[in-house]
Design a protein around this motif. Structure first.
Motif, PDB file in Angstrom:
ATOM      1  N   MET A 173       0.851  -1.197   0.000  1.00 51.82           N
ATOM      2  CA  MET A 173       0.000   0.000   0.000  1.00 51.82           C
ATOM      3  C   MET A 173       0.890   1.252   0.000  1.00 51.82           C
ATOM      4  N   LYS A 174       0.471   2.242  -0.785  1.00 52.08           N
ATOM      5  CA  LYS A 174       1.268   3.461  -0.891  1.00 52.08           C
ATOM      6  C   LYS A 174       0.486   4.634  -0.335  1.00 52.08           C
ATOM      7  N   LEU A 175       1.062   5.298   0.634  1.00 51.71           N
ATOM      8  CA  LEU A 175       0.366   6.396   1.288  1.00 51.71           C
ATOM      9  C   LEU A 175       1.177   7.672   1.190  1.00 51.71           C
ATOM     10  N   ALA A 176       0.480   8.780   0.953  1.00 49.43           N
ATOM     11  CA  ALA A 176       1.130  10.091   0.962  1.00 49.43           C
ATOM     12  C   ALA A 176       0.628  10.861   2.176  1.00 49.43           C
ATOM     13  N   PHE A 177       1.538  11.594   2.807  1.00 44.47           N
ATOM     14  CA  PHE A 177       1.206  12.398   3.987  1.00 44.47           C
ATOM     15  C   PHE A 177       1.358  13.866   3.614  1.00 44.47           C
ATOM     16  N   ALA A 178       0.288  14.631   3.786  1.00 37.22           N
ATOM     17  CA  ALA A 178       0.339  16.031   3.377  1.00 37.22           C
ATOM     18  C   ALA A 178      -0.392  16.904   4.394  1.00 37.22           C
ATOM     19  N   GLY A 179      -0.191  18.192   4.295  1.00 36.44           N
ATOM     20  CA  GLY A 179      -0.847  19.143   5.217  1.00 36.44           C
ATOM     21  C   GLY A 179       0.016  20.373   5.400  1.00 36.44           C
ATOM     22  N   LYS A 180      -0.509  21.335   6.148  1.00 37.69           N
ATOM     23  CA  LYS A 180       0.204  22.597   6.384  1.00 37.69           C
ATOM     24  C   LYS A 180       1.551  22.352   7.080  1.00 37.69           C
ATOM     25  N   GLY A 181       2.439  23.314   7.015  1.00 41.56           N
ATOM     26  CA  GLY A 181       3.746  23.179   7.653  1.00 41.56           C
ATOM     27  C   GLY A 181       3.647  22.996   9.166  1.00 41.56           C
ATOM     28  N   GLY A 182       4.472  22.125   9.687  1.00 37.82           N
ATOM     29  CA  GLY A 182       4.616  22.000  11.133  1.00 37.82           C
ATOM     30  C   GLY A 182       3.499  21.262  11.860  1.00 37.82           C
ATOM     31  N   VAL A 183       2.585  20.643  11.113  1.00 38.14           N
ATOM     32  CA  VAL A 183       1.435  20.017  11.793  1.00 38.14           C
ATOM     33  C   VAL A 183       1.697  18.594  12.279  1.00 38.14           C
ATOM     34  N   GLY A 184       2.792  17.986  11.790  1.00 39.38           N
ATOM     35  CA  GLY A 184       3.084  16.632  12.254  1.00 39.38           C
ATOM     36  C   GLY A 184       3.131  15.587  11.143  1.00 39.38           C
ATOM     37  N   LYS A 185       3.316  16.010   9.898  1.00 35.85           N
ATOM     38  CA  LYS A 185       3.361  15.053   8.781  1.00 35.85           C
ATOM     39  C   LYS A 185       4.523  14.067   8.940  1.00 35.85           C
ATOM     40  N   ASN A 242       4.786  -3.338  -5.445  1.00 31.51           N
ATOM     41  CA  ASN A 242       3.681  -3.705  -4.590  1.00 31.51           C
ATOM     42  C   ASN A 242       4.197  -3.820  -3.163  1.00 31.51           C
ATOM     43  N   GLU A 243       4.660  -2.710  -2.629  1.00 33.42           N
ATOM     44  CA  GLU A 243       5.257  -2.720  -1.298  1.00 33.42           C
ATOM     45  C   GLU A 243       4.690  -1.554  -0.497  1.00 33.42           C
ATOM     46  N   TRP A 244       5.036  -1.495   0.767  1.00 31.01           N
ATOM     47  CA  TRP A 244       4.630  -0.338   1.555  1.00 31.01           C
ATOM     48  C   TRP A 244       5.513   0.838   1.203  1.00 31.01           C
ATOM     49  N   VAL A 245       4.887   1.928   0.819  1.00 32.00           N
ATOM     50  CA  VAL A 245       5.630   3.149   0.515  1.00 32.00           C
ATOM     51  C   VAL A 245       4.931   4.307   1.220  1.00 32.00           C
ATOM     52  N   LEU A 246       5.646   5.013   2.053  1.00 32.10           N
ATOM     53  CA  LEU A 246       5.080   6.174   2.752  1.00 32.10           C
ATOM     54  C   LEU A 246       5.834   7.412   2.283  1.00 32.10           C
ATOM     55  N   VAL A 247       5.126   8.371   1.734  1.00 35.06           N
ATOM     56  CA  VAL A 247       5.783   9.572   1.202  1.00 35.06           C
ATOM     57  C   VAL A 247       5.437  10.779   2.070  1.00 35.06           C
ATOM     58  N   ASP A 248       6.466  11.353   2.655  1.00 36.92           N
ATOM     59  CA  ASP A 248       6.311  12.559   3.482  1.00 36.92           C
ATOM     60  C   ASP A 248       6.473  13.761   2.553  1.00 36.92           C
ATOM     61  N   LEU A 249       5.357  14.455   2.332  1.00 36.55           N
ATOM     62  CA  LEU A 249       5.355  15.533   1.334  1.00 36.55           C
ATOM     63  C   LEU A 249       5.539  16.894   1.968  1.00 36.55           C
ATOM     64  N   GLU A 250       5.834  17.847   1.130  1.00 37.84           N
ATOM     65  CA  GLU A 250       6.047  19.193   1.629  1.00 37.84           C
ATOM     66  C   GLU A 250       4.740  19.822   2.104  1.00 37.84           C
ATOM     67  N   ALA A 251       3.758  19.856   1.269  1.00 32.55           N
ATOM     68  CA  ALA A 251       2.487  20.460   1.676  1.00 32.55           C
ATOM     69  C   ALA A 251       1.359  19.719   0.968  1.00 32.55           C
ATOM     70  N   GLY A 252       1.158  20.022  -0.297  1.00 28.24           N
ATOM     71  CA  GLY A 252       0.076  19.383  -1.037  1.00 28.24           C
ATOM     72  C   GLY A 252       0.551  18.185  -1.824  1.00 28.24           C
ATOM     73  N   VAL A 253      -0.349  17.627  -2.630  1.00 28.00           N
ATOM     74  CA  VAL A 253      -0.014  16.411  -3.367  1.00 28.00           C
ATOM     75  C   VAL A 253       0.389  16.679  -4.812  1.00 28.00           C
TER      76      VAL A 253
END
Ligand SMILES: Nc1ncnc2c1ncn2[C@@H]1O[C@H](COP(=O)(O)OP(=O)(O)OP(=O)(O)O)[C@@H](O)[C@H]1O
Ligand SMILES: [Mg+2]
Length: 259
Positions: free
Chosen positions: A1-13, A140-151
């Motif tokens: 499963m591939k997940l992206a993490f996004a949100g405003k700066g400093g919120v805990g992504k 087909n692996e676990w991939v977690l992407v820590d993004l800057e802000a948006g997608v």
């Protein structure tokens, strides 16, 4: 499963990405952690020392020249070997359970992929995008992407091929407005499986804002993390990882995957 993490700066992504990865590895799952932020903090958040951090791919001129070239750019390079060859192993942030062999946590430090049309770090961007596409579309692996802000920086096809978007916010109107924008854009780009994590928040009513993900999870402030963050950049390796594990487990369930 591939997940992206996004949100405003400093919120805990970054914190949440590191927690989910550590939880998965503790359950025996191999996981790729992709730092696609300019601050490059996922490695240290995951317990790596500053000295052990690899050069971000965006600054690897040798690889950029080799795979993309210059002048006539090779925009569809073969990068299938790249994740394995440039990844750095991350330590498990807890003593392993006796009954489960921990999975591998592998860090890929990319740097930030800039949005379309900005300046010309074209060669570097092309390489970053090709590697992300390889991880997200072809594996087909676990991939977690820590993004800057948006997608949007992931690129249309890559976003659409991810399996879930984790939108992180603090309990503030500005954080939630950004969260709603990120969520809407994610949906427009074809990523409808989303969850909102309200970080440093107790369960409470949140204002109705058009576009927020329907599923909301709450992560309270952790006094242990707060107390040590002045001296230690790691967010894993806490004496008590019950709550980080709980949020990781609930989040994966909310996105349709039980681990
Ligand atoms: N639930 C929590 N309890 C206590 N401290 C927290 C919690 N969540 C995050 N923090 C702390 O808040 C700080 C910011 O978190 P983090 O770096 O994960 O945010 P970010 O969204 O990735 O920021 P940036 O936009 O700069 O990349 C970190 O120092 C982290 O340790
Ligand atoms: Mg971050």
């Amino acid at each position: 499963m591939k997940l992206a993490f996004a949100g405003k700066g400093g919120v805990g992504k970054t914190t949440l990405t590191a927690w989910v990865a550590d939880y998965l590895a503790a359950q025996g799952e191999d996981v790729w952690l992709v730092d696609a932020d300019t601050a490059l903090s996922l490695g240290q958040a995951s317990g790596l020392s500053r000295e052990a951090l690899p050069d971000p791919l965006i600054r690897r001129d040798d690889l950029i020249r080799e795979r993309i070239g210059s002048g006539m750019l090779h925009l569809n390079p073969d990068v299938s070997d790249l994740p394995e060859s440039i990844a750095v192993d991350l330590p498990l942030g807890r003593p392993p359970r006796q009954d489960i062999t921990p999975g591998k946590k592998r860090l890929l430090v990319m740097g930030s992929v800039s949005g379309a049309g900005g300046g010309c770090a074209c060669e570097a961007n092309a390489l970053l995008k090709a590697m992300l596409a390889n991880l997200i579309i072809e594996r087909n692996e676990w991939v977690l992407v820590d993004l800057e802000a948006g997608v949007e920086h992931l690129g249309r096809g890559t976003v659409a091929s991810a399996d879930g978007l984790v939108v992180v916010s603090e309990p503030s109107r500005r954080g939630l407005d950004t969260a709603a924008d990120v969520a809407k854009l994610g949906r427009e780009l074809g990523l409808a499986n989303q969850a909102l994590v309200l970080n440093r928040a107790e369960p409470t009513d949140i204002p109705r804002i058009n576009g927020l993900p329907e599923r909301t999870l709450f992560m309270p402030e952790l006094p242990e993390l707060k107390a040590r963050q002045l001296s230690d950049p790691a967010v894993v390796g806490l004496a008590d990882h019950t709550q980080p594990d709980e949020i990781a487990n609930k989040l994966l369930n909310a996105l349709g995957r039980q681990v």
